[in-house]
Design a protein around this motif. Structure first.
Motif, PDB file in Angstrom:
ATOM      1  N   GLU A   7    -106.102  58.518  82.377  1.00  0.00           N
ATOM      2  CA  GLU A   7    -105.629  57.928  83.220  1.00  0.00           C
ATOM      3  C   GLU A   7    -105.891  56.393  82.671  1.00  0.00           C
ATOM      4  OE1 GLU A   7    -107.152  60.444  84.846  1.00  0.00           O
ATOM      5  OE2 GLU A   7    -106.669  61.375  86.190  1.00  0.00           O
ATOM      6  N   GLU A   8    -107.025  56.443  81.723  1.00  0.00           N
ATOM      7  CA  GLU A   8    -107.816  55.444  80.877  1.00  0.00           C
ATOM      8  C   GLU A   8    -106.801  54.976  80.036  1.00  0.00           C
ATOM      9  OE1 GLU A   8    -109.755  53.199  82.127  1.00  0.00           O
ATOM     10  OE2 GLU A   8    -110.943  54.460  83.708  1.00  0.00           O
ATOM     11  N   ALA A  20    -113.357  51.554  77.624  1.00  0.00           N
ATOM     12  CA  ALA A  20    -113.506  52.619  78.907  1.00  0.00           C
ATOM     13  C   ALA A  20    -113.893  53.943  78.715  1.00  0.00           C
ATOM     14  CB  ALA A  20    -111.700  53.628  78.684  1.00  0.00           C
ATOM     15  N   LEU A  21    -115.294  54.062  77.361  1.00  0.00           N
ATOM     16  CA  LEU A  21    -115.853  54.834  76.737  1.00  0.00           C
ATOM     17  C   LEU A  21    -116.368  54.604  76.234  1.00  0.00           C
ATOM     18  CD1 LEU A  21    -117.090  57.735  77.144  1.00  0.00           C
ATOM     19  CD2 LEU A  21    -114.496  58.146  75.175  1.00  0.00           C
ATOM     20  N   THR A  22    -117.888  54.501  75.712  1.00  0.00           N
ATOM     21  CA  THR A  22    -118.744  54.376  74.941  1.00  0.00           C
ATOM     22  C   THR A  22    -119.334  55.710  73.795  1.00  0.00           C
ATOM     23  OG1 THR A  22    -119.032  51.974  75.395  1.00  0.00           O
ATOM     24  CG2 THR A  22    -120.988  52.797  73.884  1.00  0.00           C
ATOM     25  N   ALA A  59    -101.284  54.849  75.099  1.00  0.00           N
ATOM     26  CA  ALA A  59    -102.449  54.956  74.334  1.00  0.00           C
ATOM     27  C   ALA A  59    -104.150  55.335  75.502  1.00  0.00           C
ATOM     28  CB  ALA A  59    -102.959  54.445  73.319  1.00  0.00           C
ATOM     29  N   THR A  60    -104.598  56.322  75.109  1.00  0.00           N
ATOM     30  CA  THR A  60    -105.762  56.624  75.965  1.00  0.00           C
ATOM     31  C   THR A  60    -107.055  55.778  75.965  1.00  0.00           C
ATOM     32  OG1 THR A  60    -105.066  58.642  76.533  1.00  0.00           O
ATOM     33  CG2 THR A  60    -107.205  58.156  77.065  1.00  0.00           C
ATOM     34  N   GLY A  61    -107.694  55.381  76.072  1.00  0.00           N
ATOM     35  CA  GLY A  61    -108.773  54.666  75.540  1.00  0.00           C
ATOM     36  C   GLY A  61    -109.267  53.194  76.189  1.00  0.00           C
ATOM     37  N   LEU A 178    -113.298  50.245  69.043  1.00  0.00           N
ATOM     38  CA  LEU A 178    -111.990  49.861  70.117  1.00  0.00           C
ATOM     39  C   LEU A 178    -110.716  50.935  69.435  1.00  0.00           C
ATOM     40  CD1 LEU A 178    -112.198  46.315  71.672  1.00  0.00           C
ATOM     41  CD2 LEU A 178    -113.674  47.708  71.721  1.00  0.00           C
ATOM     42  N   PHE A 179    -111.221  52.395  69.947  1.00  0.00           N
ATOM     43  CA  PHE A 179    -110.315  53.043  68.814  1.00  0.00           C
ATOM     44  C   PHE A 179    -109.288  54.028  70.572  1.00  0.00           C
ATOM     45  CE2 PHE A 179    -109.606  57.723  68.909  1.00  0.00           C
ATOM     46  CZ  PHE A 179    -109.208  57.691  67.871  1.00  0.00           C
ATOM     47  N   GLY A 180    -108.382  53.804  69.844  1.00  0.00           N
ATOM     48  CA  GLY A 180    -107.150  54.434  71.646  1.00  0.00           C
ATOM     49  C   GLY A 180    -106.201  55.161  70.435  1.00  0.00           C
TER      50      GLY A 180
END
Length: 301
Positions: A7-8, A20-22, A59-61, A178-180
């Motif tokens: 969803e992210e 969206a995640l760390t 892309a998720t991230g 900031l990876f995706g």
């Protein structure tokens, strides 16, 4: 396991993306990805006219990696690729590198037991799977780049060697990197001439860390057997020249070979290959075998 659901997602690598995640450096984490059509095509009757084209290439991230600073060389270790859906292929009249006009169609394909099952007019083919990640990258320096476009930040390189057990090196332009990623393929040939491979949703596990004391031309890939430079440009000539020059710089500046030795070896044992020819830019790679450098005393990275 730390996990980010599909969803992210985002549709452009941009310098101002909100994480969206760390995660900490070196910590394994998992991203759930949609296929390049955002899982919209589920049967052979689902046609491209029904697609929401604003959802292509999600892309998720993004994932913020603690301690990553602008200018850092970042190693992205691909720990696992698990396919989580059937694969989808489409044909689009007038699109791709095939000059003959194809008919519009959608094929949903089984991809279990390590094979892709492909119906053809001559019978069913079972092709060995080779899962790989088409879109993978970090936020760029200044201008947003659509996820469908490759570049120095990574993006839609569609390099079939970006698979499980490999490490991709990129240079961070933003705090946290900031990876995706997304656009996983169960199988794709060099060139991706039909515009798509076997497009598949997936569950991907990574570990990302900063690499100090070494300089690499990026994007740079280390597979179990080869070192690989990857270059994208508007023309084939520009892309292949950059991929060759990047490998020459790696062999001379990092591996420590004289330029004439590196040139001879590149011509004897190197491999220049297309990744894709259907994105907004052409992507070409140069592969060099690790075992040759081991014989010359270079220690694997």
């Amino acid at each position: 396991m730390i996990e980010l659901r599909d969803e992210e997602v985002f549709y452009a690598f941009a310098p101002d993306m909100e994480p969206a995640l760390t995660v900490a450096q070196g910590t394994e984490f998992t991203l759930i990805t949609k296929d390049c059509f955002a899982n919209q095509l589920k049967t052979n009757d689902d046609m491209l006219d029904d697609l929401d084209w604003d959802q292509i290439n999600p892309a998720t991230g993004p994932v913020y990696i603690e301690g990553v600073k602008p200018g850092d060389l970042v190693r992205i270790d691909i720990r696992s690729i698990e396919l989580t859906s059937k694969s989808v292929m489409t044909t689009i009249p007038g699109s791709g590198a095939i000059s003959d006009i194809v008919e519009a169609s959608t094929y949903v394909l089984d991809n279990h037991d390590s094979v892709l099952s492909l119906p053809t007019a001559k019978g069913l083919l079972k092709l060995p799977l080779q899962p790989m990640i088409g879109v993978i990258g970090l936020a760029p320096n200044s201008q947003a780049v659509p996820t469908g476009t490759p570049g120095e930040h990574g993006g839609n390189m569609d390099c079939k060697l970006i698979g499980q057990g490999t490490s991709l090196y990129l240079r961070a332009a933003q705090e946290g990197g900031l990876f995706g990623c997304g656009d996983v393929h169960a199988l794709m040939g060099d060139g991706e001439v039909l515009v798509c491979g076997a497009e598949t949703a997936a569950r991907l596990t990574f570990a990302i860390s900063v690499v100090a004391g070494i300089d690499l031309p990026v994007p740079f890939l280390a597979t179990p057997d080869s070192y690989v430079t990857i270059a994208s440009a508007l023309t084939t000539d520009e892309a292949y020249q950059e991929a060759v020059d990047m490998m020459s710089r790696f062999l001379t500046q990092t591996a420590g070979l004289p330029i004439n030795d590196s040139g001879r070896l590149m011509s004897l044992v190197g491999n220049l290959a297309f990744c894709q020819v259907v994105d907004p830019m052409v992507t070409i790679r140069f592969e060099f075998p690790k075992n040759i450098l081991r014989e010359l005393g270079f220690v694997d990275m």
